[in-house]
Scaffold this active site. Structure first.
Site, mmCIF file in Angstrom:
data_model
loop_
_atom_site.group_PDB
_atom_site.id
_atom_site.type_symbol
_atom_site.label_atom_id
_atom_site.label_comp_id
_atom_site.label_asym_id
_atom_site.label_seq_id
_atom_site.Cartn_x
_atom_site.Cartn_y
_atom_site.Cartn_z
ATOM 1 N N HIS A 99 -10.101 47.474 56.812
ATOM 2 C CA HIS A 99 -10.596 47.263 55.444
ATOM 3 C C HIS A 99 -9.645 46.335 54.698
ATOM 4 O O HIS A 99 -8.426 46.404 54.888
ATOM 5 C CB HIS A 99 -10.727 48.606 54.714
ATOM 6 C CG HIS A 99 -11.486 48.465 53.436
ATOM 7 N ND1 HIS A 99 -10.891 48.017 52.280
ATOM 8 C CD2 HIS A 99 -12.789 48.678 53.135
ATOM 9 C CE1 HIS A 99 -11.811 47.963 51.321
ATOM 10 N NE2 HIS A 99 -12.964 48.368 51.814
ATOM 11 N N GLY A 135 -18.837 51.509 48.695
ATOM 12 C CA GLY A 135 -17.693 52.145 48.060
ATOM 13 C C GLY A 135 -18.120 52.955 46.845
ATOM 14 O O GLY A 135 -18.581 54.094 46.953
ATOM 15 N N GLY A 136 -17.994 52.356 45.676
ATOM 16 C CA GLY A 136 -18.243 53.051 44.412
ATOM 17 C C GLY A 136 -19.559 53.821 44.377
ATOM 18 O O GLY A 136 -19.606 54.977 43.931
ATOM 19 N N TRP A 143 -15.483 56.433 50.899
ATOM 20 C CA TRP A 143 -15.057 57.124 49.675
ATOM 21 C C TRP A 143 -13.698 56.641 49.161
ATOM 22 O O TRP A 143 -13.313 56.930 48.045
ATOM 23 C CB TRP A 143 -14.985 58.637 49.931
ATOM 24 C CG TRP A 143 -16.322 59.301 50.107
ATOM 25 C CD1 TRP A 143 -17.554 58.686 50.170
ATOM 26 C CD2 TRP A 143 -16.565 60.713 50.233
ATOM 27 N NE1 TRP A 143 -18.544 59.631 50.335
ATOM 28 C CE2 TRP A 143 -17.963 60.887 50.376
ATOM 29 C CE3 TRP A 143 -15.747 61.835 50.240
ATOM 30 C CZ2 TRP A 143 -18.545 62.146 50.520
ATOM 31 C CZ3 TRP A 143 -16.323 63.091 50.391
ATOM 32 C CH2 TRP A 143 -17.715 63.234 50.517
ATOM 33 N N LYS A 144 -12.941 55.952 50.002
ATOM 34 C CA LYS A 144 -11.594 55.471 49.629
ATOM 35 C C LYS A 144 -10.724 56.654 49.201
ATOM 36 O O LYS A 144 -10.880 57.745 49.726
ATOM 37 C CB LYS A 144 -11.690 54.383 48.559
ATOM 38 C CG LYS A 144 -12.650 53.267 48.969
ATOM 39 C CD LYS A 144 -12.567 52.048 48.104
ATOM 40 C CE LYS A 144 -13.582 51.013 48.591
ATOM 41 N NZ LYS A 144 -13.470 49.735 47.909
HETATM 42 P P1 PGA Z 1 -17.573 48.730 46.652
HETATM 43 O O1 PGA Z 1 -16.621 48.869 47.936
HETATM 44 O O2 PGA Z 1 -18.960 49.112 47.113
HETATM 45 O O3 PGA Z 1 -17.007 49.683 45.654
HETATM 46 O O4 PGA Z 1 -17.508 47.307 46.225
HETATM 47 C C1 PGA Z 1 -17.067 48.538 49.224
HETATM 48 C C2 PGA Z 1 -15.934 48.715 50.197
HETATM 49 O O5 PGA Z 1 -14.790 48.370 49.867
HETATM 50 O O6 PGA Z 1 -16.135 49.205 51.331
#
Ligand code: PGA
Length: 251
Positions: free
Chosen positions: A96, A235-236, A10-11
């Site tokens: 990461h 991520g997104g 989720w960042k």
């Molecule tokens: P993203 O990110 O799917 O938004 O490209 C993946 C990640 O950084 O783990």
């Protein structure tokens, strides 16, 4: 045999309330599907305990996005592996590229983080990947090999077997520009070969290697169909239950 895994990263997104809602939605959605992979969500530290309270751990794993390289003490603002484990989380993303790039993480600090994660029964999802320039100048395989060797090859075979790896080409993260399934397969097979050289074929064959970088429902099937791609770090597309589940069900 190795497991297939789809893990959300989720960042730095969602408030606590939004995060609990999203986790609840994913947990609900998983009740209605027969997932052919382990499903994990890695969420901000502030959300861990509350999210843990609303998910079924038999269906949905929980992880943090980082942990400290020290076990405790005078490190203001840091969150240790034992703290993460005490929330009920059982995974942690380490290394990461955003942590390497913006927070100066090196192979040396990552070694400590991996050791502390393992000592606290957290499964590291360890990220590796090259930047665009390295992809273009042809050094990308060597770069990833060095990242693995430097941070992970002091581990015993037993400890190495507890890791999940995530190959995330930095040029594909959040850019909408996914690696092709052939590019992913080339790297994943190479990584498995590097592991086999050090720890033997059995350990290599049992290591889950996830792909990350603009993975979405529309491209997940082709990526996951590749023999050495064992799932995704998302991520997104993990920020909405529907798109995340679209990737989970790509297996
Ligand atoms: P993203 O990110 O799917 O938004 O490209 C993946 C990640 O950084 O783990």
């Amino acid at each position: 045999m190795r497991k297939n895994v789809v893990a959300g990263n989720w960042k730095m997104n969602t408030t606590l309330q939004e995060g609990v809602k999203l986790a609840t939605e994913v947990n609900e959605a998983l009740k209605n599907v027969d997932a052919k992979c382990d499903v994990v969500i890695c969420v901000p530290f502030t959300h861990l305990a509350s999210v843990n309270a609303v998910i079924d751990p038999a269906k949905l794993g929980l992880g943090a996005e980082n942990c400290a390289d020290h076990v405790k003490g005078a490190y203001t603002g840091e969150i240790s592996a034992p703290m993460v484990a005490s929330t009920g989380a059982t995974y942690v993303i380490l290394g990461h590229s955003e942590r390497r790039q913006y927070y100066g993480e090196t192979s040396e600090t990552l070694k400590e983080k991996v050791n502390l994660a393992l000592a606290n029964n957290l499964t590291p999802i360890f990220c590796i990947g090259e930047v665009l320039e390295q992809r273009e100048n042809g050094s990308y395989l060597e770069v990833v090999k060095t990242q693995i060797e430097e941070a992970l090859f002091d581990l015993s075979a037993e400890d190495f077997s507890k890791l999940i790896l995530a190959y995330e080409p930095v040029w594909a993260i959040g850019t909408g520009k996914t690696a092709t399934d052939d590019q992913a397969q080339e790297m994943h097979a190479f990584i498995r070969g590097v592991i086999a050289e050090k720890y033997g074929k059995e350990v290599a064959d049992n290591t889950s290697i996830l792909y990350g970088g603009s993975c979405k429902p529309s491209n997940a099937k082709a990526l996951f169909a590749k023999p050495d791609v064992d799932g995704g770090l998302i991520g997104g597309a993990a920020l909405e239950a529907e798109s995340f589940m679209g990737i989970v069900t790509a297996f």
